[in-house]
Design an enzyme around this catalytic site. Structure first.
Site, mmCIF file in Angstrom:
data_model
loop_
_atom_site.group_PDB
_atom_site.id
_atom_site.type_symbol
_atom_site.label_atom_id
_atom_site.label_comp_id
_atom_site.label_asym_id
_atom_site.label_seq_id
_atom_site.Cartn_x
_atom_site.Cartn_y
_atom_site.Cartn_z
ATOM 1 N N ASP A 33 -17.130 7.410 9.805
ATOM 2 C CA ASP A 33 -15.919 6.769 9.308
ATOM 3 C C ASP A 33 -14.716 7.617 9.708
ATOM 4 O O ASP A 33 -14.674 8.827 9.446
ATOM 5 C CB ASP A 33 -15.959 6.628 7.780
ATOM 6 C CG ASP A 33 -16.890 5.519 7.333
ATOM 7 O OD1 ASP A 33 -17.378 4.765 8.207
ATOM 8 O OD2 ASP A 33 -17.139 5.400 6.126
ATOM 9 N N ASP A 127 2.507 2.858 4.936
ATOM 10 C CA ASP A 127 2.855 4.027 4.141
ATOM 11 C C ASP A 127 2.493 5.265 4.939
ATOM 12 O O ASP A 127 1.596 5.232 5.765
ATOM 13 C CB ASP A 127 2.093 4.017 2.805
ATOM 14 C CG ASP A 127 2.722 4.927 1.769
ATOM 15 O OD1 ASP A 127 2.675 6.150 1.967
ATOM 16 O OD2 ASP A 127 3.243 4.409 0.773
ATOM 17 N N ASN A 128 3.142 6.365 4.683
ATOM 18 C CA ASN A 128 2.862 7.595 5.413
ATOM 19 C C ASN A 128 2.160 8.649 4.583
ATOM 20 O O ASN A 128 2.070 9.794 4.980
ATOM 21 C CB ASN A 128 4.169 8.174 5.966
ATOM 22 C CG ASN A 128 4.741 7.298 7.060
ATOM 23 O OD1 ASN A 128 4.001 6.777 7.868
ATOM 24 N ND2 ASN A 128 6.055 7.132 7.063
ATOM 25 N N GLN A 297 -5.419 -3.149 -12.495
ATOM 26 C CA GLN A 297 -5.271 -3.558 -11.102
ATOM 27 C C GLN A 297 -4.536 -2.523 -10.272
ATOM 28 O O GLN A 297 -4.895 -2.266 -9.115
ATOM 29 C CB GLN A 297 -4.521 -4.899 -11.039
ATOM 30 C CG GLN A 297 -4.506 -5.545 -9.662
ATOM 31 C CD GLN A 297 -5.887 -5.973 -9.191
ATOM 32 O OE1 GLN A 297 -6.739 -6.328 -10.004
ATOM 33 N NE2 GLN A 297 -6.122 -5.951 -7.881
ATOM 34 N N ASP A 308 -21.817 -0.175 -1.990
ATOM 35 C CA ASP A 308 -22.648 0.964 -1.589
ATOM 36 C C ASP A 308 -22.683 2.009 -2.696
ATOM 37 O O ASP A 308 -23.731 2.605 -2.977
ATOM 38 C CB ASP A 308 -22.095 1.605 -0.317
ATOM 39 C CG ASP A 308 -22.118 0.676 0.881
ATOM 40 O OD1 ASP A 308 -22.908 -0.279 0.881
ATOM 41 O OD2 ASP A 308 -21.341 0.923 1.820
#
Length: 353
Positions: A33, A127-128, A297, A308
């Site tokens: 990943d 977004d950074n 939320q 998973d």
């Protein structure tokens, strides 16, 4: 009969109560990943990911995620979880081996030169902030390339004496349905060993297309499965393909539970998750519902990997011979932790009691 709350705890008896290394065995598609915050113009040029952006690497792939979470939940001893899969002899393969080691997973990869190590790029736009701490990002795109994961070879890896000895050491086994597309014969060899030795095999439906387009191979494996996992969408597709003639998830669970089984010493257990709705568990005796942990939320960062993680939490208690109720509670806990973070990542230690 169906009930609205947890019933008296049931146990799936294991052959040994002591926990040891390699007690949990997983086999599947290992992916590296690669997580990065990117600009929108980048999404069509993902091969530039590693060169252009600051990235973070994790040992990924569905089954590997689950055994990684299980190992995290177990904590000690390290390397309770064993994992088999195929990677390439390349830079990404080396990184994947390192990340599996950092997660204390005893990964024994089949390494080959024909295909590069499989990857899954998580490209986050809008977004950074750090890819592991962001809260309000506009878009998360996943681009997977299975590559070497598709090249697992039973004769060159699973059948090798030193590898098969690791299979024999385990008492709980878990395989995601995705691996059916790679090596059904490997799954069946493991499944036969599990059944003949009265151990426990867990399988995940993984995705609707498995039940649809790999139905024949799936149904070769189902008779060996002791615990069948899936979500509501996967359960519905499985039911249609099997001609269950019902859309009620509790009825689907009951019908799946009663499918023919090779090892009749163990009754099959069905576990279907439904996102924020109750988790369904079917045994030979009844169908039980378990509420998930409440979460606001705005606390949800990333739901990818939640399924998973649920399985990983479940397995962490199963190898300890805990009641099924506690296995599900652990699954809910692990999923709740993972959806608060980016990717299938977790804090240093769990806080599950």
């Amino acid at each position: 009969m169906a009930t609205d709350g947890p019933q008296p705890a049931k146990k799936i008896k294991l052959q040994h109560n002591s926990l040891r290394q390699n007690a949990l065995f997983g086999m599947g598609n290992p992916l590296l990943d690669i997580c990065a915050v990117v600009d929108k113009d980048f999404l069509d040029k993902f091969e530039e990911l590693v060169k252009k952006f600051k990235v973070e690497y994790y040992a990924g792939g569905s089954t590997q995620n689950s055994v990684k979470v299980a190992q995290w939940m177990i904590q000690q001893p390290h390397k309770v979880a064993t994992f088999f899969g195929c990677i390439g002899k390349d830079k990404f393969g080396d990184i994947l081996k390192k990340k599996a080691e950092e997660a204390h997973v005893d990964a024994h990869y089949y390494e080959q030169n024909e295909q590069p190590t499989g990857t899954c790029a998580a490209c986050i736009t809008g977004d950074n902030r750090s890819a592991t701490t962001f809260k309000k990002l506009s878009l998360r795109s996943l681009v997977a390339n299975l590559a070497a994961a598709n090249c697992y070879n039973k004769e060159r890896h699973l059948d090798q004496k030193e590898n098969w000895q690791l299979v024999e050491k385990a008492k709980v086994y878990y395989i995601a349905g995705f691996f059916i597309t790679v090596s059904t014969e490997s799954i069946l060899k493991v499944a036969n060993h599990v059944s003949e030795n009265n151990k426990i095999l867990g399988l995940n439906l993984s995705a609707p297309f498995i039940s649809q387009f790999f139905k024949e191979d799936l149904m070769k494996i189902i008779p060996y499965v002791d615990i069948l996992f899936g979500n509501e969408t996967e359960a519905a597709t499985f039911a249609r393909e099997q001609g269950f003639e019902t859309e009620d998830i509790k009825e689907i669970a009951k019908k799946a539970q009663s499918l023919p089984k090779v090892n009749e010493k163990r009754q099959r257990v069905i576990v279907f998750t439904q996102g924020k709705e109750d988790t369904i568990m079917a045994t030979a005796d009844n169908v039980t519902t378990f509420p998930v942990i409440d979460i606001k939320q705005d606390e949800i960062v990333d739901t990818n990997g939640a399924g998973d993680a649920f399985v990983g939490g479940f397995l962490s208690q199963l190898v300890h011979d805990q009641p099924l109720e506690k296995c599900i509670q652990a699954g809910h806990y692990a999923a709740n932790v993972i959806i608060r973070r980016s990717g299938c990542t977790f804090p240093e230690a769990p806080d599950f009691h």
